[in-house]
Every structure is written in C-alpha cells, then in structure tokens.
Design a protein around this motif. Structure first.
Motif, PDB file in Angstrom:
ATOM      1  N   ARG A  87      51.935  -4.189 -41.851  1.00 39.34           N
ATOM      2  CA  ARG A  87      50.627  -4.679 -42.316  1.00 39.34           C
ATOM      3  C   ARG A  87      50.611  -6.212 -42.348  1.00 39.34           C
ATOM      4  O   ARG A  87      49.650  -6.850 -41.925  1.00 39.34           O
ATOM      5  N   LEU A  88      51.718  -6.800 -42.819  1.00 36.56           N
ATOM      6  CA  LEU A  88      51.797  -8.268 -42.868  1.00 36.56           C
ATOM      7  C   LEU A  88      51.734  -8.873 -41.465  1.00 36.56           C
ATOM      8  O   LEU A  88      51.124  -9.919 -41.244  1.00 36.56           O
ATOM      9  N   LEU A  89      52.387  -8.187 -40.522  1.00 36.21           N
ATOM     10  CA  LEU A  89      52.384  -8.686 -39.142  1.00 36.21           C
ATOM     11  C   LEU A  89      50.972  -8.654 -38.565  1.00 36.21           C
ATOM     12  O   LEU A  89      50.547  -9.582 -37.875  1.00 36.21           O
ATOM     13  N   LEU A  90      50.253  -7.557 -38.843  1.00 36.97           N
ATOM     14  CA  LEU A  90      48.878  -7.460 -38.349  1.00 36.97           C
ATOM     15  C   LEU A  90      48.026  -8.580 -38.955  1.00 36.97           C
ATOM     16  O   LEU A  90      47.269  -9.251 -38.238  1.00 36.97           O
ATOM     17  N   GLU A  91      48.175  -8.798 -40.258  1.00 36.19           N
ATOM     18  CA  GLU A  91      47.403  -9.861 -40.913  1.00 36.19           C
ATOM     19  C   GLU A  91      47.750 -11.228 -40.319  1.00 36.19           C
ATOM     20  O   GLU A  91      46.892 -12.082 -40.128  1.00 36.19           O
ATOM     21  N   GLN A  92      49.024 -11.414 -40.004  1.00 32.94           N
ATOM     22  CA  GLN A  92      49.453 -12.682 -39.396  1.00 32.94           C
ATOM     23  C   GLN A  92      48.790 -12.878 -38.027  1.00 32.94           C
ATOM     24  O   GLN A  92      48.289 -13.956 -37.718  1.00 32.94           O
ATOM     25  N   ALA A  93      48.799 -11.816 -37.200  1.00 31.61           N
ATOM     26  CA  ALA A  93      48.200 -11.915 -35.864  1.00 31.61           C
ATOM     27  C   ALA A  93      46.710 -12.210 -35.989  1.00 31.61           C
ATOM     28  O   ALA A  93      46.180 -13.094 -35.300  1.00 31.61           O
ATOM     29  N   VAL A  94      46.026 -11.498 -36.872  1.00 28.14           N
ATOM     30  CA  VAL A  94      44.590 -11.705 -37.057  1.00 28.14           C
ATOM     31  C   VAL A  94      44.334 -13.148 -37.500  1.00 28.14           C
ATOM     32  O   VAL A  94      43.418 -13.810 -37.010  1.00 28.14           O
ATOM     33  N   SER A  95      45.193 -13.648 -38.398  1.00 26.91           N
ATOM     34  CA  SER A  95      45.019 -15.007 -38.884  1.00 26.91           C
ATOM     35  C   SER A  95      45.303 -16.023 -37.770  1.00 26.91           C
ATOM     36  O   SER A  95      44.566 -16.995 -37.595  1.00 26.91           O
ATOM     37  N   GLN A  96      46.367 -15.812 -36.988  1.00 24.48           N
ATOM     38  CA  GLN A  96      46.692 -16.765 -35.913  1.00 24.48           C
ATOM     39  C   GLN A  96      45.633 -16.754 -34.811  1.00 24.48           C
ATOM     40  O   GLN A  96      45.328 -17.781 -34.223  1.00 24.48           O
ATOM     41  N   PHE A  97      45.096 -15.568 -34.515  1.00 25.29           N
ATOM     42  CA  PHE A  97      44.097 -15.472 -33.441  1.00 25.29           C
ATOM     43  C   PHE A  97      42.705 -15.880 -33.923  1.00 25.29           C
ATOM     44  O   PHE A  97      41.869 -16.313 -33.147  1.00 25.29           O
ATOM     45  N   GLY A  98      42.445 -15.671 -35.211  1.00 24.93           N
ATOM     46  CA  GLY A  98      41.110 -15.966 -35.737  1.00 24.93           C
ATOM     47  C   GLY A  98      40.078 -14.933 -35.330  1.00 24.93           C
ATOM     48  O   GLY A  98      38.876 -15.217 -35.357  1.00 24.93           O
ATOM     49  N   VAL A  99      40.513 -13.757 -34.905  1.00 26.80           N
ATOM     50  CA  VAL A  99      39.572 -12.672 -34.569  1.00 26.80           C
ATOM     51  C   VAL A  99      40.094 -11.362 -35.176  1.00 26.80           C
ATOM     52  O   VAL A  99      41.292 -11.230 -35.442  1.00 26.80           O
ATOM     53  N   THR A 138      59.499  -9.423 -37.012  1.00 29.98           N
ATOM     54  CA  THR A 138      59.399 -10.164 -38.271  1.00 29.98           C
ATOM     55  C   THR A 138      58.283 -11.195 -38.077  1.00 29.98           C
ATOM     56  O   THR A 138      57.903 -11.477 -36.926  1.00 29.98           O
ATOM     57  N   PRO A 139      57.800 -11.794 -39.162  1.00 27.37           N
ATOM     58  CA  PRO A 139      56.782 -12.845 -38.998  1.00 27.37           C
ATOM     59  C   PRO A 139      57.268 -13.976 -38.080  1.00 27.37           C
ATOM     60  O   PRO A 139      56.512 -14.479 -37.256  1.00 27.37           O
ATOM     61  N   GLY A 140      58.526 -14.340 -38.185  1.00 29.55           N
ATOM     62  CA  GLY A 140      59.057 -15.412 -37.338  1.00 29.55           C
ATOM     63  C   GLY A 140      59.069 -15.021 -35.866  1.00 29.55           C
ATOM     64  O   GLY A 140      58.684 -15.816 -35.001  1.00 29.55           O
ATOM     65  N   LYS A 141      59.511 -13.800 -35.576  1.00 25.18           N
ATOM     66  CA  LYS A 141      59.537 -13.340 -34.174  1.00 25.18           C
ATOM     67  C   LYS A 141      58.121 -13.262 -33.609  1.00 25.18           C
ATOM     68  O   LYS A 141      57.886 -13.615 -32.450  1.00 25.18           O
ATOM     69  N   LEU A 142      57.185 -12.804 -34.438  1.00 24.01           N
ATOM     70  CA  LEU A 142      55.802 -12.695 -33.969  1.00 24.01           C
ATOM     71  C   LEU A 142      55.222 -14.079 -33.686  1.00 24.01           C
ATOM     72  O   LEU A 142      54.557 -14.277 -32.672  1.00 24.01           O
ATOM     73  N   ARG A 143      55.506 -15.034 -34.568  1.00 25.97           N
ATOM     74  CA  ARG A 143      54.993 -16.392 -34.354  1.00 25.97           C
ATOM     75  C   ARG A 143      55.525 -16.951 -33.031  1.00 25.97           C
ATOM     76  O   ARG A 143      54.778 -17.509 -32.229  1.00 25.97           O
TER      77      ARG A 143
END
Ligand code: FES
Length: 163
Positions: A87-99, A138-143
C-alpha cells in the motif's frame, strides 16, 4: 516490429464471431489498449454486436480500454504483498507521478494500476513494469526504478528530437 493496422488484424477473420477474443488480444498487443473505434471495427468485421465486444473487452482485466503510459507499473495489492508494505509503495508511485491509478502522467511516461495477485506471492511486494517483475520492493528500490525509467524516457525523447 511495427504495429499491425486494424485491417491487417481483421484480415481473414471476417464474419467469424468466434475470433473475438483473439482479435481483442491482437488489438491490445498492437495498440496497448482497445479504443472505441477498434471495438467498432471488430464488431463490424466479425459480425458481433458492439455491446458484446464491449462486454468481453471490459470483462477481462488483461484488456485495457484506456491508453497506458510508456512505462506502465502494475502493483500487487494481494494479501502477501499488502502485509509487506504494498500500500505504501502504491501511495509513493501515485505521489511521484501526480496521477491516480488508471491515469497517465501529462508527459505520457507513466501510469499505474493495482491488481490482486501477480502469482509470485513469496517474493512480494511485487511490481511488474513493462513485462519485467521487480520483487521484494521497497520505497528506495521503487524510487530508483522510477528515476531510471524517467531518465530513459527523457533520453529517448532527446534522441528523437536530434534525428
Ligand atoms: S499477493 Fe502479491 S504476488 Fe500474490
């Protein structure tokens, strides 16, 4: 290989309603999604009511009815991945993409969706990106993944402008 035209996809399949799923698969593979125009062409050619084409295309999750970004991330939200932070990873992606999931970034580079299981639960959290599986995310790998895809997208765009 350049994408096939609708005419090429439908060639040899006229008036064959039993070819509907294969035709939809070919459209998806060639265009990345199934547009209204493609559904109409398939319906007319195969002799299937447009409503039936839409019903089948919208029933299977593998068929997309809207275009995706150049880099499409599919994030698993199944139980095994969820308990490991999906769930945190999805929120991170949504936040980084802005969509939001299902939308494409204004530059066309990214889109994201979530599914219930990608079938490799022991390796979760799992993210599928353009056919590649990234495990133990992880959040770092996703970033880093997103930064790398963004860099690649920018370079591709510059190369096209130079040509
Ligand atoms: S729950 Fe994520 S791959 Fe199965």
């Amino acid at each position: 290989m350049p994408p096939r035209t609708m005419e090429q996809i439908l060639k040899g399949r006229r008036s064959q309603p039993n070819q509907l799923i294969e035709v939809l698969q070919d459209i998806q593979e060639n265009y990345g999604y199934i547009s209204k125009e493609a559904m109409k062409a398939a319906a007319d050619s195969l002799g299937v009511p447009l409503m039936e084409v839409y019903r089948v295309a919208s029933f299977y999750k593998a068929f997309k009815l809207k275009p995706c970004g150049k880099n499409h991330l599919i994030m698993c939200m199944g139980t095994a991945c969820h308990v490991r932070g999906a769930r945190l990873l999805l929120e991170q992606a949504v936040s980084q993409f802005g969509v939001n999931p299902g939308e494409v970034t204004p530059d066309g580079l990214f889109s994201v969706e979530h599914v219930n299981c990608l079938g490799t639960c022991a390796l979760g959290p799992i993210i599928r990106e353009n056919g590649s599986y990234h495990h133990h995310m992880t959040p770092g790998k996703l970033r880093k993944l997103i930064e790398s895809l963004r860099r690649q997208g920018t370079e591709d765009r510059q190369n096209v402008q130079v040509k």
